[in-house]
Design a protein around this motif. Structure first.
Motif, PDB file in Angstrom:
ATOM      1  N   VAL A 150      -0.233   2.950  10.560  1.00 12.27           N
ATOM      2  CA  VAL A 150      -0.637   4.142   9.363  1.00 12.27           C
ATOM      3  C   VAL A 150       0.759   4.605   8.904  1.00 12.27           C
ATOM      4  N   ILE A 151       0.392   5.103   7.632  1.00  5.75           N
ATOM      5  CA  ILE A 151       1.490   5.794   6.979  1.00  5.75           C
ATOM      6  C   ILE A 151       0.891   6.810   6.012  1.00  5.75           C
ATOM      7  N   ASP A 152       1.362   8.308   6.083  1.00  2.00           N
ATOM      8  CA  ASP A 152       0.575   9.045   5.284  1.00  2.00           C
ATOM      9  C   ASP A 152       1.891  10.202   4.422  1.00  2.00           C
ATOM     10  N   ARG A 153       2.553   9.115   4.216  1.00  2.00           N
ATOM     11  CA  ARG A 153       3.965  10.128   3.592  1.00  2.00           C
ATOM     12  C   ARG A 153       4.787   9.059   2.578  1.00  2.00           C
ATOM     13  N   ALA A 154       5.726   9.425   2.070  1.00  4.13           N
ATOM     14  CA  ALA A 154       6.418   8.577   1.044  1.00  4.13           C
ATOM     15  C   ALA A 154       7.163   7.404   1.892  1.00  4.13           C
ATOM     16  N   PRO A 159      10.704   1.406  -3.071  1.00  7.51           N
ATOM     17  CA  PRO A 159       9.833   0.446  -3.548  1.00  7.51           C
ATOM     18  C   PRO A 159      10.319  -0.490  -4.747  1.00  7.51           C
ATOM     19  N   ASP A 160       9.481  -1.519  -4.543  1.00  8.94           N
ATOM     20  CA  ASP A 160       9.984  -2.756  -5.554  1.00  8.94           C
ATOM     21  C   ASP A 160       9.539  -2.440  -6.827  1.00  8.94           C
ATOM     22  N   PRO A 161      10.291  -2.323  -7.940  1.00  8.26           N
ATOM     23  CA  PRO A 161       9.558  -1.565  -9.283  1.00  8.26           C
ATOM     24  C   PRO A 161       8.951  -2.704  -9.819  1.00  8.26           C
ATOM     25  N   HIS A 162       9.016  -3.987  -9.468  1.00  5.53           N
ATOM     26  CA  HIS A 162       8.387  -5.025 -10.170  1.00  5.53           C
ATOM     27  C   HIS A 162       6.801  -5.245  -9.476  1.00  5.53           C
ATOM     28  N   VAL A 163       6.496  -4.568  -8.522  1.00  2.37           N
ATOM     29  CA  VAL A 163       5.085  -4.560  -7.903  1.00  2.37           C
ATOM     30  C   VAL A 163       4.423  -3.891  -8.672  1.00  2.37           C
ATOM     31  N   GLU A 264       3.264   3.534  -2.013  1.00  2.00           N
ATOM     32  CA  GLU A 264       3.651   4.586  -3.044  1.00  2.00           C
ATOM     33  C   GLU A 264       2.070   4.733  -4.111  1.00  2.00           C
ATOM     34  N   LEU A 265       2.131   3.561  -4.796  1.00  2.00           N
ATOM     35  CA  LEU A 265       1.022   3.357  -5.816  1.00  2.00           C
ATOM     36  C   LEU A 265      -0.375   3.774  -5.193  1.00  2.00           C
ATOM     37  N   THR A 266      -0.692   3.291  -3.862  1.00  2.00           N
ATOM     38  CA  THR A 266      -1.849   3.633  -3.562  1.00  2.00           C
ATOM     39  C   THR A 266      -2.105   5.273  -3.252  1.00  2.00           C
ATOM     40  N   THR A 269      -2.707   7.298  -6.286  1.00  2.00           N
ATOM     41  CA  THR A 269      -4.133   7.257  -7.116  1.00  2.00           C
ATOM     42  C   THR A 269      -5.247   6.629  -6.207  1.00  2.00           C
ATOM     43  N   VAL A 270      -4.903   6.471  -4.755  1.00  2.00           N
ATOM     44  CA  VAL A 270      -6.488   5.979  -4.218  1.00  2.00           C
ATOM     45  C   VAL A 270      -6.645   6.622  -2.993  1.00  2.00           C
ATOM     46  N   ALA A 271      -5.818   6.636  -2.033  1.00  2.00           N
ATOM     47  CA  ALA A 271      -6.117   7.640  -0.926  1.00  2.00           C
ATOM     48  C   ALA A 271      -4.678   8.167  -0.214  1.00  2.00           C
ATOM     49  N   PRO A 272      -4.594   9.168   0.326  1.00  2.00           N
ATOM     50  CA  PRO A 272      -3.340   9.737   0.909  1.00  2.00           C
ATOM     51  C   PRO A 272      -2.853   8.953   2.201  1.00  2.00           C
ATOM     52  N   VAL A 273      -3.719   8.086   2.839  1.00  2.00           N
ATOM     53  CA  VAL A 273      -3.218   7.405   4.015  1.00  2.00           C
ATOM     54  C   VAL A 273      -3.364   6.009   3.788  1.00  2.00           C
ATOM     55  N   VAL A 274      -2.429   5.463   4.236  1.00  2.00           N
ATOM     56  CA  VAL A 274      -2.477   4.027   3.907  1.00  2.00           C
ATOM     57  C   VAL A 274      -2.487   3.293   5.318  1.00  2.00           C
TER      58      VAL A 274
END
Length: 305
Positions: A150-154, A159-163, A264-266, A269-274
């Motif tokens: 899990v990750i819950d921070r930056a 990040p890849d700017p092309h993704v 980063e994108l998730t 806009t989607v959820a704080p925990v990935v």
């Protein structure tokens, strides 16, 4: 294939009445979601289907939800659809957890195998499979140790700017990459027998903004060189699935910044925990996710049919 109601009061193999689960109706979906909320990361697969059931009904969610015990407040639940997913909170004692799994196994034995996998928190999943293996057909593979990260921070890397998110008009570009990833990971093509359901799933993920790609120019035109999806989202957790890098470009440094972009994108806009889970023997993937900033939170297991 439709789902038959579970038979209540099933007897244990030795003739004594064992722990009993019940099939839950719409009125119990909220309580089942509460059981999942005890550990949102471990239960996200089941919780995501329960969220669909809460919005659109159990039929739309594509399965059943079983609850334990037979009467009274729920202690554990099991989603039974395309995947069989036990949710047995760690707050239960070992004896209570074993009774819950035994109750789910009794229902699953009576209904017969209807799922393409048994998957979830490691101990509950492997115990459930131990009980089912006596009567269900042999699986293609049992993955006993899949670290849950899990990750819950930056992220720790840029990040890849092309993704970016896939666009609805890119289905014909994204779908072949998804098929290649699935075939590599699971061992057979999801479109070997037509694949309309799989294509619909990919289309749905794109439409919902849960598909991420990097598209580069190739000798024959644009091609997906990195992709990932959010396979389950619930309870403030988004679980990444289907991470894939074009085999011709593996080792070129796409995966780490690509995953950082997904995180980063998730989180934006989607959820704080990935979260995600990965086979313990996949050392390169584990190293890449740790570079991004993922940390271990537990273990999953998967039985594939």
């Amino acid at each position: 294939m439709g789902w038959r109601p579970a038979v209540r009061g099933a007897r244990a193999p030795e003739g004594r009445r064992g722990p009993v689960a019940r099939v839950l109706g719409p009125e119990a979906v909220a309580e089942a979601r509460g059981v999942c909320a005890v550990d949102p990361v471990a239960s996200v697969l089941a919780a995501s289907r329960l969220d669909v059931a809460d919005r659109a009904g159990l039929a739309a969610a594509g399965g059943q939800v079983w609850g334990y015990p037979e009467e009274g407040p729920l202690q554990a639940v099991c989603w039974a659809g395309a995947n069989l997913v036990p949710v047995v909170p760690s707050t239960l004692s070992r004896a209570e957890a074993d009774d819950a799994v035994a109750a789910f196994a009794a229902v699953a034995r009576q209904q017969g195998r209807r799922s393409s996998s048994v998957v979830g928190e490691q101990r509950a999943t492997l115990r459930l499979w131990e009980l089912l293996s006596r009567v269900w057909p042999p699986p293609r593979e049992v993955r006993t140790d899949q670290p849950s990260l899990v990750i819950d921070r930056a992220p720790d890397v840029a990040p890849d700017p092309h993704v970016r998110r896939s666009r609805p008009d890119e289905l014909e570009l994204v779908l072949p990459a998804c098929v290649r990833m699935f075939t590599e990971e699971v061992g057979y093509s999801p479109v070997a027998s037509g694949g309309s359901a799989y294509a619909a799933r990919v289309r749905s993920l794109i439409t919902e903004g849960r598909s991420f790609v990097r598209v580069d120019d190739g000798p024959d035109g644009p091609r997906v060189v990195f992709k990932a999806e959010l396979g389950a989202v619930a309870g403030g957790v988004a679980q990444v699935q289907g991470v894939w890098v074009d085999p011709a470009l593996r080792g070129s440094g796409l995966s780490v910044p690509g995953m950082a972009a997904v995180v980063e994108l998730t989180r934006r806009t989607v959820a704080p925990v990935v979260s995600l889970y990965v086979n313990s023997y996949n050392a390169p993937a584990l190293a890449a996710y740790r570079r991004v900033g993922f940390e271990r939170s537990g273990s999953f297991a998967t039985v594939l049919f």
